[in-house]
Design a protein around this motif. Structure first.
Motif, PDB file in Angstrom:
ATOM      1  N   LEU A 124     -19.860  14.909  -9.954  1.00 41.29           N
ATOM      2  CA  LEU A 124     -20.905  14.325 -10.788  1.00 41.29           C
ATOM      3  C   LEU A 124     -21.785  13.417  -9.934  1.00 41.29           C
ATOM      4  CD1 LEU A 124     -19.523  11.405 -12.981  1.00 41.29           C
ATOM      5  CD2 LEU A 124     -18.312  12.315 -11.025  1.00 41.29           C
ATOM      6  N   GLY A 125     -22.958  13.123 -10.459  1.00 45.55           N
ATOM      7  CA  GLY A 125     -23.855  12.194  -9.788  1.00 45.55           C
ATOM      8  C   GLY A 125     -24.408  12.702  -8.477  1.00 45.55           C
ATOM      9  N   LEU A 126     -24.627  14.028  -8.352  1.00 45.76           N
ATOM     10  CA  LEU A 126     -25.240  14.568  -7.140  1.00 45.76           C
ATOM     11  C   LEU A 126     -26.736  14.273  -7.174  1.00 45.76           C
ATOM     12  CD1 LEU A 126     -25.280  16.273  -4.549  1.00 45.76           C
ATOM     13  CD2 LEU A 126     -25.439  18.314  -5.998  1.00 45.76           C
ATOM     14  N   ARG A 127     -27.208  13.546  -6.169  1.00 45.04           N
ATOM     15  CA  ARG A 127     -28.618  13.185  -6.082  1.00 45.04           C
ATOM     16  C   ARG A 127     -29.095  13.337  -4.638  1.00 45.04           C
ATOM     17  NH1 ARG A 127     -27.644  13.038 -10.823  1.00 45.04           N
ATOM     18  NH2 ARG A 127     -27.825  11.268 -12.278  1.00 45.04           N
TER      19      ARG A 127
ATOM     20  N   PRO B 294     -38.013  15.764 -17.680  1.00 48.29           N
ATOM     21  CA  PRO B 294     -39.152  16.481 -17.128  1.00 48.29           C
ATOM     22  C   PRO B 294     -40.135  15.547 -16.445  1.00 48.29           C
ATOM     23  CG  PRO B 294     -39.349  16.286 -19.513  1.00 48.29           C
ATOM     24  CD  PRO B 294     -37.981  15.781 -19.155  1.00 48.29           C
ATOM     25  N   THR B 295     -40.682  15.982 -15.322  1.00 48.29           N
ATOM     26  CA  THR B 295     -41.657  15.194 -14.597  1.00 48.29           C
ATOM     27  C   THR B 295     -42.911  15.010 -15.440  1.00 48.29           C
ATOM     28  OG1 THR B 295     -40.815  16.069 -12.522  1.00 48.29           O
ATOM     29  CG2 THR B 295     -42.986  15.027 -12.473  1.00 48.29           C
ATOM     30  N   GLY B 296     -43.393  13.765 -15.504  1.00 51.14           N
ATOM     31  CA  GLY B 296     -44.616  13.500 -16.239  1.00 51.14           C
ATOM     32  C   GLY B 296     -44.386  13.174 -17.699  1.00 51.14           C
ATOM     33  N   GLY B 297     -43.194  13.362 -18.224  1.00 48.45           N
ATOM     34  CA  GLY B 297     -42.905  13.029 -19.603  1.00 48.45           C
ATOM     35  C   GLY B 297     -41.884  11.913 -19.686  1.00 48.45           C
ATOM     36  N   MET B 298     -41.196  11.844 -20.819  1.00 46.95           N
ATOM     37  CA  MET B 298     -40.166  10.833 -20.961  1.00 46.95           C
ATOM     38  C   MET B 298     -38.968  11.194 -20.090  1.00 46.95           C
ATOM     39  SD  MET B 298     -40.115   9.530 -24.905  1.00 46.95           S
ATOM     40  CE  MET B 298     -39.502  11.072 -25.565  1.00 46.95           C
ATOM     41  N   SER B 299     -38.342  10.180 -19.523  1.00 47.43           N
ATOM     42  CA  SER B 299     -37.174  10.404 -18.685  1.00 47.43           C
ATOM     43  C   SER B 299     -36.133   9.350 -18.996  1.00 47.43           C
ATOM     44  CB  SER B 299     -37.541  10.369 -17.195  1.00 47.43           C
ATOM     45  OG  SER B 299     -38.098   9.116 -16.856  1.00 47.43           O
ATOM     46  N   LEU B 300     -34.866   9.710 -18.804  1.00 53.12           N
ATOM     47  CA  LEU B 300     -33.757   8.824 -19.110  1.00 53.12           C
ATOM     48  C   LEU B 300     -33.250   8.202 -17.818  1.00 53.12           C
ATOM     49  CD1 LEU B 300     -31.948   7.893 -21.485  1.00 53.12           C
ATOM     50  CD2 LEU B 300     -30.389   9.746 -20.876  1.00 53.12           C
ATOM     51  N   HIS B 301     -33.274   6.890 -17.752  1.00 58.54           N
ATOM     52  CA  HIS B 301     -32.820   6.164 -16.573  1.00 58.54           C
ATOM     53  C   HIS B 301     -31.506   5.467 -16.884  1.00 58.54           C
ATOM     54  CE1 HIS B 301     -36.587   6.249 -14.031  1.00 58.54           C
ATOM     55  NE2 HIS B 301     -36.996   6.769 -15.169  1.00 58.54           N
ATOM     56  N   ALA B 302     -30.615   5.494 -15.915  1.00 62.11           N
ATOM     57  CA  ALA B 302     -29.313   4.843 -16.054  1.00 62.11           C
ATOM     58  C   ALA B 302     -29.211   3.679 -15.087  1.00 62.11           C
ATOM     59  CB  ALA B 302     -28.185   5.843 -15.802  1.00 62.11           C
ATOM     60  N   ASP B 303     -28.838   2.529 -15.604  1.00 59.68           N
ATOM     61  CA  ASP B 303     -28.592   1.342 -14.785  1.00 59.68           C
ATOM     62  C   ASP B 303     -27.082   1.162 -14.686  1.00 59.68           C
ATOM     63  OD1 ASP B 303     -28.349  -1.115 -13.599  1.00 59.68           O
ATOM     64  OD2 ASP B 303     -29.425  -2.236 -15.149  1.00 59.68           O
ATOM     65  N   LEU B 304     -26.538   1.319 -13.472  1.00 62.95           N
ATOM     66  CA  LEU B 304     -25.097   1.220 -13.263  1.00 62.95           C
ATOM     67  C   LEU B 304     -24.629  -0.215 -13.091  1.00 62.95           C
ATOM     68  CD1 LEU B 304     -24.504   4.290 -10.924  1.00 62.95           C
ATOM     69  CD2 LEU B 304     -24.252   4.130 -13.411  1.00 62.95           C
TER      70      LEU B 304
ATOM     71  N   VAL C 279     -31.875   5.893  -4.284  1.00 64.83           N
ATOM     72  CA  VAL C 279     -31.795   7.342  -4.504  1.00 64.83           C
ATOM     73  C   VAL C 279     -31.703   7.641  -5.994  1.00 64.83           C
ATOM     74  CG1 VAL C 279     -30.407   9.413  -4.137  1.00 64.83           C
ATOM     75  CG2 VAL C 279     -30.768   7.811  -2.252  1.00 64.83           C
ATOM     76  N   ASP C 280     -30.865   6.894  -6.718  1.00 69.40           N
ATOM     77  CA  ASP C 280     -30.728   7.121  -8.151  1.00 69.40           C
ATOM     78  C   ASP C 280     -32.054   6.881  -8.871  1.00 69.40           C
ATOM     79  OD1 ASP C 280     -28.096   7.988  -8.351  1.00 69.40           O
ATOM     80  OD2 ASP C 280     -27.300   5.952  -8.356  1.00 69.40           O
ATOM     81  N   ARG C 281     -32.787   5.866  -8.449  1.00 73.05           N
ATOM     82  CA  ARG C 281     -34.080   5.582  -9.092  1.00 73.05           C
ATOM     83  C   ARG C 281     -35.083   6.694  -8.839  1.00 73.05           C
ATOM     84  NH1 ARG C 281     -33.246   0.280  -7.137  1.00 73.05           N
ATOM     85  NH2 ARG C 281     -34.626   0.748  -5.377  1.00 73.05           N
ATOM     86  N   ASP C 282     -35.020   7.281  -7.645  1.00 70.77           N
ATOM     87  CA  ASP C 282     -35.976   8.334  -7.296  1.00 70.77           C
ATOM     88  C   ASP C 282     -35.730   9.640  -8.052  1.00 70.77           C
ATOM     89  OD1 ASP C 282     -37.271   6.694  -5.539  1.00 70.77           O
ATOM     90  OD2 ASP C 282     -36.238   7.450  -3.752  1.00 70.77           O
ATOM     91  N   CYS C 283     -34.520   9.803  -8.555  1.00 68.92           N
ATOM     92  CA  CYS C 283     -34.142  11.071  -9.192  1.00 68.92           C
ATOM     93  C   CYS C 283     -34.106  10.884 -10.701  1.00 68.92           C
ATOM     94  CB  CYS C 283     -32.790  11.552  -8.672  1.00 68.92           C
ATOM     95  SG  CYS C 283     -32.760  11.804  -6.889  1.00 68.92           S
ATOM     96  N   GLU C 284     -35.187  11.174 -11.358  1.00 70.20           N
ATOM     97  CA  GLU C 284     -35.269  11.011 -12.807  1.00 70.20           C
ATOM     98  C   GLU C 284     -34.465  12.080 -13.514  1.00 70.20           C
ATOM     99  OE1 GLU C 284     -39.330  11.102 -13.919  1.00 70.20           O
ATOM    100  OE2 GLU C 284     -39.733   9.056 -13.250  1.00 70.20           O
ATOM    101  N   VAL C 285     -33.951  11.723 -14.690  1.00 75.11           N
ATOM    102  CA  VAL C 285     -33.292  12.685 -15.561  1.00 75.11           C
ATOM    103  C   VAL C 285     -34.274  13.016 -16.674  1.00 75.11           C
ATOM    104  CG1 VAL C 285     -31.320  13.146 -17.054  1.00 75.11           C
ATOM    105  CG2 VAL C 285     -31.046  11.685 -15.026  1.00 75.11           C
TER     106      VAL C 285
END
Length: 399
Positions: A98-101, A28-38, A20-26
């Motif tokens: 926090l972390g609502l996905r 804009p769609t199609g541009g750069m996105s910030l991914h968090a590895d817990l 679920v976390d991977r599917d929800c990018e932080v």
């Protein structure tokens, strides 16, 4: 399709929540996105809080069988409200969301609303008087959910998240500041409690647990010396003497190693952007004297540091705060790629803090609502509808 809301089970749910976390990018769609590895621990962002809960939304039945399609995390703790009662600070128990996905395939089905409501029920059972959350002002979907009539949150505070990258060269702290005087955890706790617990919103009553956490890298003091003697050094002689006779202008802040909880990675950058960033780092390493504003390698997993508890006193306290942040960036070389700090919109220290605008969020948004009436019902005061104070404490355990 039936959706079940239940508590997260680390023995069976890790893979599903990570999906679920991977599917929800932080971003804009199609541009750069910030991914968090817990780092393999979905509860990592709340585990260090005094009371925490993680819920999952799971589908049951249907062709795909059982599948986790939503997650939410929350914490509860007592904090200062910034209000005074009989010359003493007032406190309230608050729940933080926090972390609502929710997976893109299952949005607009009321799952996010149900996750929030179930978490609020847990907040109330834990005695929380208020619930609040943080989001970006541009996150329209989140704002519609929380500030809409079904949940009824109000826009509350607009702090700024300021980020500075870590370079190969050193930043130069102001000359008239004696920076990075280290304080032990007990002295730091006394200083925070005696000077700032009264007026700083969200100041945690368990500040000692925060300062003593293994992820806390220490507390540091910066003092502005007189212009007539810029070479003079400040001498720390214990917290009691400092409190009895403080310098004219000073600032204090603590450091937290977010890399011990999660790693970040910027994805979706073009080859040209990556090449320019790599060239800036190479030039910075080869010629540090040029002080090139190099871009760290944000395109691979990196660690960040968070400065918390930033506060100060005196006309030149902003100068001392600038020295602290510059010193933190220098300390992070080889250990973190960026140093961040979050401050209230009206905080006088904000104007001198070094940061990169393109990496920062100058107007974060916190929303809050009252869950039930506490002792404040006597005078009708509602923190969720109060005017903002000058300072705010951002708990590093919930970053």
């Amino acid at each position: 399709m039936v959706v079940l809301i239940r508590e997260y089970d680390p023995s069976t749910d890790r893979e599903g929540t990570e999906a679920v976390d991977r599917d929800c990018e932080v971003g804009p769609t199609g541009g750069m996105s910030l991914h968090a590895d817990l780092l393999g621990d979905p509860v990592a962002r709340i585990r260090h809080s005094p009371a925490y809960l993680m819920l999952v939304a799971e589908t049951s039945g249907g062709p795909g069988g059982r599948r986790i399609v939503g997650v939410i995390r929350g914490t509860v703790k007592p904090v200062a409200t910034g209000k005074h009662q009989s010359c003493a600070p007032a406190f309230a128990s608050v729940g933080y969301i926090l972390g609502l996905r929710v997976s893109p395939s299952h949005r607009r089905m009321g799952i996010a609303l149900e996750l929030v409501r179930r978490l609020e029920q847990w907040f109330a059972l834990r005695g929380a008087e208020y619930a609040y959350m943080a989001t970006e002002k541009s996150n329209e979907a989140s704002l519609r959910l929380f500030t809409g009539p079904k949940l009824g949150y109000s826009k509350f505070r607009t702090p700024s998240l300021l980020v500075h990258p870590v370079h190969a060269h050193r930043l130069r702290p102001p000359r008239r500041v004696t920076a990075l005087v280290p304080l032990d955890a007990l002295d730091a706790e006394k200083l925070y409690r005696r000077r700032f617990a009264r007026d700083v919103e969200f100041f945690p009553t368990d500040i000692g647990a925060v300062l003593g956490n293994t992820l806390s890298l220490g507390t540091f003091l910066a003092v502005v010396v007189g212009a007539e003697d810029a070479s003079k050094k400040f001498e720390w002689r214990g917290v009691e003497q400092f409190l009895a006779s403080p310098p004219a202008s000073w600032a204090v802040a603590s450091l937290w190693d977010c890399g011990g909880v999660f790693r970040l990675e910027m994805r979706g950058a073009s080859r040209a952007r990556r090449a320019l960033a790599a060239a800036s780092r190479a030039l910075d390493r080869a010629a540090k004297w040029m002080r090139v504003p190099s871009v760290p390698d944000f395109f691979r997993p990196f660690a960040g540091w968070f400065a918390y508890g930033l506060a100060g006193e005196g006309d030149e306290a902003p100068l001392a705060a600038k020295a602290l942040l510059a010193s933190f960036v220098n300390m992070a070389r080889g250990r973190a790629a960026a140093v961040a700090v979050e401050v209230a919109a009206c905080d006088p220290l904000r104007r001198r803090l070094p940061h990169w605008r393109r990496l920062s969020c100058t107007e974060d948004l916190w929303c809050m609502k009252r869950l039930w009436g506490g002792e404040d019902d006597v005078d009708g005061w509602d923190w969720a509808k109060s005017a903002p104070g000058l300072s705010i404490f951002v708990d590093p355990r919930e970053v």
